[in-house]
Design a protein around this motif. Structure first.
Motif, mmCIF file in Angstrom:
data_model
loop_
_atom_site.group_PDB
_atom_site.id
_atom_site.type_symbol
_atom_site.label_atom_id
_atom_site.label_comp_id
_atom_site.label_asym_id
_atom_site.label_seq_id
_atom_site.Cartn_x
_atom_site.Cartn_y
_atom_site.Cartn_z
ATOM 1 N N UNK A 33 55.649 11.739 -3.709
ATOM 2 C CA UNK A 33 55.378 11.918 -2.277
ATOM 3 C C UNK A 33 56.276 11.016 -1.443
ATOM 4 N N UNK A 34 56.461 9.789 -1.894
ATOM 5 C CA UNK A 34 57.316 8.829 -1.187
ATOM 6 C C UNK A 34 58.756 9.338 -1.110
ATOM 7 N N UNK A 35 59.326 9.712 -2.255
ATOM 8 C CA UNK A 35 60.725 10.152 -2.284
ATOM 9 C C UNK A 35 60.936 11.442 -1.499
ATOM 10 N N UNK A 36 60.032 12.413 -1.668
ATOM 11 C CA UNK A 36 60.152 13.683 -0.949
ATOM 12 C C UNK A 36 60.047 13.456 0.558
ATOM 13 N N UNK A 37 59.100 12.627 0.971
ATOM 14 C CA UNK A 37 58.909 12.364 2.399
ATOM 15 C C UNK A 37 60.142 11.711 3.006
ATOM 16 N N UNK A 38 60.717 10.735 2.308
ATOM 17 C CA UNK A 38 61.946 10.110 2.796
ATOM 18 C C UNK A 38 63.061 11.146 2.954
ATOM 19 N N UNK A 46 60.673 19.687 7.142
ATOM 20 C CA UNK A 46 59.348 19.542 6.562
ATOM 21 C C UNK A 46 59.403 20.090 5.139
ATOM 22 N N UNK A 47 58.382 19.818 4.373
ATOM 23 C CA UNK A 47 58.321 20.346 3.018
ATOM 24 C C UNK A 47 58.350 21.870 3.033
ATOM 25 N N UNK A 48 57.778 22.458 4.044
ATOM 26 C CA UNK A 48 57.765 23.909 4.159
ATOM 27 C C UNK A 48 59.134 24.524 4.381
ATOM 28 N N UNK A 49 60.096 23.720 4.807
ATOM 29 C CA UNK A 49 61.449 24.226 5.036
ATOM 30 C C UNK A 49 62.270 24.332 3.755
ATOM 31 N N UNK A 50 61.793 23.737 2.680
ATOM 32 C CA UNK A 50 62.524 23.752 1.411
ATOM 33 C C UNK A 50 62.214 25.058 0.689
ATOM 34 N N UNK A 51 63.267 25.775 0.300
ATOM 35 C CA UNK A 51 63.072 27.079 -0.335
ATOM 36 C C UNK A 51 62.722 26.979 -1.817
ATOM 37 N N UNK A 52 63.282 25.989 -2.501
ATOM 38 C CA UNK A 52 63.077 25.882 -3.948
ATOM 39 C C UNK A 52 63.317 24.444 -4.385
ATOM 40 N N UNK A 53 62.693 24.083 -5.496
ATOM 41 C CA UNK A 53 62.751 22.714 -5.996
ATOM 42 C C UNK A 53 63.162 22.702 -7.465
ATOM 43 N N UNK A 54 63.923 21.682 -7.834
ATOM 44 C CA UNK A 54 64.215 21.401 -9.231
ATOM 45 C C UNK A 54 63.778 19.979 -9.523
ATOM 46 N N UNK A 55 62.911 19.830 -10.505
ATOM 47 C CA UNK A 55 62.301 18.543 -10.832
ATOM 48 C C UNK A 55 62.794 18.061 -12.186
#
Length: 404
Positions: A33-38, A46-55
């Motif tokens: 949460x910390x890293x994503x928020x930064x 916002x998080x909603x603006x991200x289309x896709x994630x790679x973890x």
């Protein structure tokens, strides 16, 4: 056929990085949460603006995309969990960049996380060799495996043991010096070189200060098409070259392998340089973050990446070429040695330092001379595995798109 690359087709427009260390009071969820928020805040998203994630994670944080979607409460977005040993964070970035370059997504996030301290994992845990082959390899600790680099290098290039010990200690001293100037680093104190040299031995010539620590942490990057970058930031970082190679893992069974090189690193560096148009790494690159899991690893990597001629890196280390104020600073943020090594996050942590430096946002005490002199490129290097048996990632990024 070599890789065509995606030079200047993708840009990083936001990044985040937690402090690395022993976060006993923070969960993997908290770190993510910390890293994503930064990262989203830095790109005004916002998080909603991200289309896709790679973890990227080795597994201490979990084994699916739910590791990220659950704490971030993502609404039905694709989350791909990737793993490539210690290069897992870099693998997440590579996948996100190619997804954007392909046109499949407009905005993607690469994120890495690891929560190692809660698992009891330490650098002395034996790593079983994959597969059930009878090739003479048993189980060996990471320090034991990488310690083989030191005597091999000394013998091949005629460096006496005391001199090589001085060189390895200077690498550790340099990285602790840099880490002491980094508020996010796990170890933030300078260590006198005599203390480093006198530290208890762990394996072979390697003492405690020759080994990276065990850490918790997370880092994230947001990537978009280069032509869209200025919609999100006035200082994007452009991807010039990304290369990941997996070797045939024959080094430990071939008599000609001599433990003075990582062929995978040399191959991935050559590929990344070709993509980025780099012909003189030492002259064109302003700074480098390399995978200094152990001090002899950094020594060998310097030659594999073309920063020193073969057999000359030990002299360049002694001359201060790779110091913070040297010709080509290596690990200006402290590296794995001082910043820490939460496995899934390390590759993105390296990119975070390049992001700060190329944007002119690193603390003044870590200013890179080469950037002030007009060099615009940074390199990150991340490997997984061990000598003769590894994967290697090299990236070249820049603060400006190519002209012409």
């Amino acid at each position: 056929m070599g890789s065509r690359g995606i030079c200047d087709k993708v840009a990083i427009v936001g990044m985040g990085c937690t402090t690395f260390g022993e976060h006993w009071n923070r969960s993997a969820d908290d770190l993510l949460i910390d890293a994503v928020t930064q990262a989203v805040d830095s790109a005004h998203l916002t998080v909603g603006d991200i289309d896709a994630y790679w973890l990227g994670t080795m597994g201490s944080a979990g084994n699916s995309g739910l590791v990220l979607s659950r704490p971030m409460k993502l609404d039905y977005k694709p989350v791909t969990r990737v793993e490539n040993m210690c290069a897992s964070g870099s693998e997440s970035l590579r996948n996100a960049c190619y997804a954007v370059a392909s046109g499949a997504f407009d905005v993607a996030m690469a994120i890495g996380v690891e929560k190692l301290k809660d698992t009891g994992f330490s650098g002395l845990v034996p790593t079983p060799v994959a597969g059930a082959c009878d090739d003479g390899r048993g189980e060996a600790t990471a320090p034991a495996t990488f310690s083989l680099l030191a005597p091999a290098y000394a013998e091949k290039y005629g460096v006496d043991e005391d001199t090589l010990k001085d060189v390895l200690s200077r690498i550790a001293w340099k990285n602790h010096y840099n880490g002491a100037r980094n508020p996010r680093a796990q170890y933030r104190k300078e260590v006198p070189i005599e203390k480093i040299k006198a530290a208890p031995l762990v394996a072979g010539m390697l003492g405690i200060f020759d080994c990276s620590g065990v850490s918790d942490g997370s880092a994230a990057a947001i990537v978009v098409r280069a032509e869209d970058a200025h919609r999100y930031t006035d200082k994007p970082i452009y991807i010039k070259g990304l290369s990941l190679v997996a070797g045939p893992a024959e080094g430990l069974v071939k008599s000609e392998y001599d433990f003075t090189t990582f062929p995978e690193v040399a191959a991935s560096a050559a590929d990344a340089y070709a993509q980025a148009g780099v012909t003189d790494p030492r002259g064109q690159i302003a700074m480098a973050e390399v995978h200094d899991c152990f001090t002899p690893t950094e020594l060998v990597l310097i030659e594999d990446l073309g920063f020193s001629e073969r057999g000359q890196a030990w002299k360049d280390v002694q001359a201060g070429v790779f110091d913070l104020d040297g010709e080509l600073p290596v690990n200006p943020d402290g590296g794995l040695k001082a910043f820490g090594h939460p496995i899934g996050a390390s590759g993105l942590r390296m990119m975070y330092e390049a992001w700060l430096q190329l944007r002119g946002e690193a603390p003044s005490e870590r200013t890179i001379t080469g950037l002030a002199e007009g060099r615009k490129l940074a390199l990150t290097h991340n490997l997984g595995g061990g000598p003769g048996d590894c994967v290697s990632f090299v990236s070249v990024v820049g603060s400006e798109p190519s002209t012409g």
